[in-house]
Design an enzyme around this catalytic site. Structure first.
Site, PDB file in Angstrom:
ATOM      1  N   ASP A 238      39.717  32.619  30.599  1.00 23.70           N
ATOM      2  CA  ASP A 238      39.174  33.677  31.459  1.00 23.70           C
ATOM      3  C   ASP A 238      37.661  33.590  31.425  1.00 23.70           C
ATOM      4  O   ASP A 238      37.036  33.965  30.428  1.00 23.70           O
ATOM      5  CB  ASP A 238      39.597  35.064  30.951  1.00 23.70           C
ATOM      6  CG  ASP A 238      40.985  35.459  31.392  1.00 23.70           C
ATOM      7  OD1 ASP A 238      41.180  35.647  32.596  1.00 23.70           O
ATOM      8  OD2 ASP A 238      41.865  35.595  30.523  1.00 23.70           O
TER       9      ASP A 238
ATOM     10  N   ARG B  12      34.970  44.334  37.628  1.00 27.19           N
ATOM     11  CA  ARG B  12      35.517  42.973  37.714  1.00 27.19           C
ATOM     12  C   ARG B  12      35.792  42.593  39.170  1.00 27.19           C
ATOM     13  O   ARG B  12      35.929  41.403  39.482  1.00 27.19           O
ATOM     14  CB  ARG B  12      36.806  42.869  36.917  1.00 27.19           C
ATOM     15  CG  ARG B  12      36.658  43.110  35.433  1.00 27.19           C
ATOM     16  CD  ARG B  12      38.024  43.227  34.772  1.00 27.19           C
ATOM     17  NE  ARG B  12      38.799  42.007  34.895  1.00 27.19           N
ATOM     18  CZ  ARG B  12      40.120  41.947  34.716  1.00 27.19           C
ATOM     19  NH1 ARG B  12      40.808  43.044  34.431  1.00 27.19           N
ATOM     20  NH2 ARG B  12      40.747  40.796  34.845  1.00 27.19           N
TER      21      ARG B  12
ATOM     22  N   LYS C  56      43.406  36.401  41.417  1.00 27.44           N
ATOM     23  CA  LYS C  56      44.279  37.387  40.775  1.00 27.44           C
ATOM     24  C   LYS C  56      43.896  38.793  41.218  1.00 27.44           C
ATOM     25  O   LYS C  56      42.777  39.004  41.693  1.00 27.44           O
ATOM     26  CB  LYS C  56      44.202  37.254  39.256  1.00 27.44           C
ATOM     27  CG  LYS C  56      42.805  37.410  38.639  1.00 27.44           C
ATOM     28  CD  LYS C  56      42.812  37.009  37.171  1.00 27.44           C
ATOM     29  CE  LYS C  56      41.468  37.282  36.518  1.00 27.44           C
ATOM     30  NZ  LYS C  56      41.386  36.813  35.134  1.00 27.44           N
ATOM     31  N   HIS C  57      44.825  39.768  41.174  1.00 28.50           N
ATOM     32  CA  HIS C  57      46.206  39.766  40.676  1.00 28.50           C
ATOM     33  C   HIS C  57      47.107  40.107  41.854  1.00 28.50           C
ATOM     34  O   HIS C  57      47.094  41.251  42.314  1.00 28.50           O
ATOM     35  CB  HIS C  57      46.389  40.797  39.586  1.00 28.50           C
ATOM     36  CG  HIS C  57      45.382  40.694  38.463  1.00 28.50           C
ATOM     37  ND1 HIS C  57      44.103  41.223  38.547  1.00 28.50           N
ATOM     38  CD2 HIS C  57      45.466  40.112  37.238  1.00 28.50           C
ATOM     39  CE1 HIS C  57      43.452  40.998  37.418  1.00 28.50           C
ATOM     40  NE2 HIS C  57      44.255  40.320  36.598  1.00 28.50           N
TER      41      HIS C  57
ATOM     42  N   HIS D  55      48.312  46.743  31.172  1.00 28.96           N
ATOM     43  CA  HIS D  55      48.396  46.325  29.774  1.00 28.96           C
ATOM     44  C   HIS D  55      49.219  47.335  28.973  1.00 28.96           C
ATOM     45  O   HIS D  55      49.831  46.985  27.961  1.00 28.96           O
ATOM     46  CB  HIS D  55      47.001  46.214  29.153  1.00 28.96           C
ATOM     47  CG  HIS D  55      46.195  45.069  29.666  1.00 28.96           C
ATOM     48  ND1 HIS D  55      45.473  45.144  30.826  1.00 28.96           N
ATOM     49  CD2 HIS D  55      46.008  43.818  29.179  1.00 28.96           C
ATOM     50  CE1 HIS D  55      44.856  43.982  31.029  1.00 28.96           C
ATOM     51  NE2 HIS D  55      45.169  43.166  30.043  1.00 28.96           N
TER      52      HIS D  55
ATOM     53  N   ASP E 118      50.593  37.180  35.107  1.00 20.68           N
ATOM     54  CA  ASP E 118      49.700  37.800  34.140  1.00 20.68           C
ATOM     55  C   ASP E 118      50.413  37.766  32.787  1.00 20.68           C
ATOM     56  O   ASP E 118      51.582  37.383  32.679  1.00 20.68           O
ATOM     57  CB  ASP E 118      49.381  39.235  34.573  1.00 20.68           C
ATOM     58  CG  ASP E 118      48.033  39.723  34.060  1.00 20.68           C
ATOM     59  OD1 ASP E 118      47.503  39.120  33.104  1.00 20.68           O
ATOM     60  OD2 ASP E 118      47.509  40.709  34.601  1.00 20.68           O
TER      61      ASP E 118
END
Length: 502
Positions: A73, A142, A172-173, A185, A257
């Site tokens: 990443d 981001r 992504k995503h 997450h 992911d």
């Protein structure tokens, strides 16, 4: 002979199951036995793998299996796994605020070159999520912003830059993480927009990315009820095969992911989810650094081959994974050139919606925050103030200042002619200690400048100060850029890309 044939068959099955796996591990000790037995397609490298001897870790992995794909990443901003000894670049939102696709491409190129110098193949970037939810708990800065057209342009520019280095970009995503209020997450987010709305916003950057022939995408662990009311995108044949492969025509590699994230593991289980993701159309599964979970996935995939998973998928996944091997590229950047590029990007990413500039350093108190080191330690605003706002004096506080720290800051502010204070919100809500600090300083009636070092919209939570700057990140080069703007070294010209009004 029959035993040898059986063992050979077992080895072949292990290799076939490993085709779908990208494993990870903790620290810098390469798990050689596990890798030999599982034979994964690749390894994803995290910060804990890349601290003391990053090139040494890569060399050991290559010696074990020269065909391993190595992924990292390297988005820039907070999500930067390879940090030690390399230039740290601003976030995607800071790049987008410049309005300059050429600059974005150059930064993507430089970040791709960092991946190649490490010896890895794949940069898990750019983020193509449209950050339309200002309270998004995991995307924020981001993203390239809240406008899908801008995200599409800037995301493609970044990806083209990565390709110039020889590394391979991963958008992504898919189909979009920008309008969630839950961090995948931790749990399973759900987006209940109609498909027409998804087409206008979330899907637009991905359609442009696919049309440009980019080599890879990463899935989102999110339920999109208009596309599949039952399964999150990572596990959905309707989304991965029906929408992405058949309707959109995507021919590249499709990565999931992290399969250990709460959205998947809590609701579906590691082994069953792995089989379902491959059946849905995923080619490579990103797996957690737990040997037990890796072996569970491997065993379950072996069992499913030729039954739930057609054997044709093995060759299909292997062929698509080959698209991710690094190719020929150019990496002409010297360290000084990278530093200059990072500073240019940081300066052009600073937004200054109001307030008179420059301000004198003499008589100015600069209050900095000691931010979490989870995403890499950086100097604070107060640390760098003496160098870039000469004559100022600084004081550091914790990320969520206590009442005692607020009281001490107020006492110091009483001695100053004006105050500059940093704030930071990216993951989670605005911290009450920061709110109390700014409110107490505001009550003094002195000129007050706020520098937002995370998401740029901290004004939502604060009284209106004398002046405001947003850097879209807390990397050292962005902290420097904020102080130089205050000192009048340059005039900030960044554009507001977060959505709403500053």
């Amino acid at each position: 002979m029959r035993l040898l044939a059986l063992l050979a068959g077992m080895g072949m099955a292990a290799a076939q199951a490993g085709v779908f796996m990208v494993v990870s591990f903790r620290g810098e000790e390469v798990p050689e036995r596990l890798l030999r037995e599982v034979r994964p397609a690749g390894v994803i490298l995290y910060p804990s793998n890349l601290r003391r001897d990053p090139q040494g870790v890569v060399r050991r992995l290559r010696a074990l299996d020269p065909n391993l794909l190595l992924l990292v990443d390297q988005e820039g901003g907070p999500f930067t796994s390879y940090r030690e000894g390399v230039v740290r670049f601003p976030s995607a939102m800071a790049l987008s605020a410049s309005g300059d696709e050429g600059l974005v491409e150059r930064v993507g190129w430089a970040l791709g070159c960092q991946v190649r110098r490490l010896g890895a193949d794949v940069n898990l970037a750019p983020v193509l999520d449209v950050n339309v939810n200002p309270d998004n708990p995991i995307i924020g800065l981001r993203s390239f912003g809240a406008d899908p057209e801008r995200v599409a342009r800037m995301g493609l520019a970044f990806a083209k830059g990565v390709l110039r280095s020889g590394a391979r970009p991963v958008g992504k995503h898919f189909p979009g993480h920008g309008d969630t209020g839950v961090d995948s997450h931790l749990d399973l987010p759900r987006v209940d927009k109609p498909k027409e709305a998804l087409e206008r916003v979330e899907l637009l950057p991905f359609r442009r990315y696919v049309a440009a022939g980019m080599p890879a995408l990463m899935t989102a662990h999110i339920v999109f009820s208009a596309l599949d009311p039952r399964y999150p995108a990572t596990l959905s044949p309707a989304i991965l095969t029906g929408l992405l492969r058949k309707e959109m025509g995507f021919q590249g590699a499709l990565l999931t992911d992290d399969m250990a994230m709460g959205a998947i593991k809590r609701h579906f289980g590691a082994g069953e989810a792995a089989v379902q993701a491959v059946r849905a159309g995923a080619d490579l599964l990103l797996l957690e650094p737990e040997e037990g979970a890796i072996r569970e996935v491997h065993a379950r995939l072996q069992k499913a081959l030729g039954k739930e998973i057609p054997l044709a998928r093995v060759e299909e996944a292997r062929r698509r994974a080959a698209l991710l091997r690094a190719g020929k590229g150019e990496c002409p950047f010297t360290p000084k050139e990278e530093e200059a590029l990072a500073l240019e990007a940081a300066r052009r990413g600073v937004v200054h919606p109001f307030g008179p500039l420059p301000i004198p350093g003499r008589g100015t108190l600069v209050l900095g925050l000691r931010l979490s080191e989870r995403y890499g330690a950086e100097p604070s605003l107060a640390d760098l103030a003496p160098r870039y706002l000469p004559g100022s004096f600084g004081l550091n506080l914790s990320e969520d200042p206590s009442p005692q720290e607020v009281a001490k800051a107020v006492e110091e502010a009483k001695k100053a002619e004006r105050v500059v204070v940093s704030t930071h919100r990216w993951l989670g809500p605005f911290k009450e200690g920061q709110r109390a600090l700014v409110q107490a300083l505001f009550a003094l009636g002195k000129p007050l400048y706020v520098v937002a070092l995370g998401n740029p919209d901290d004004l939502r939570f604060l009284p209106r100060p004398t002046g405001y700057l947003a850097t879209h990140g807390y990397r050292a080069v962005q902290v420097r850029a904020a102080l130089e703007a205050l000192a009048g070294v340059y005039a900030p010209s960044g554009q507001w890309v977060f959505g709403g009004e500053p």
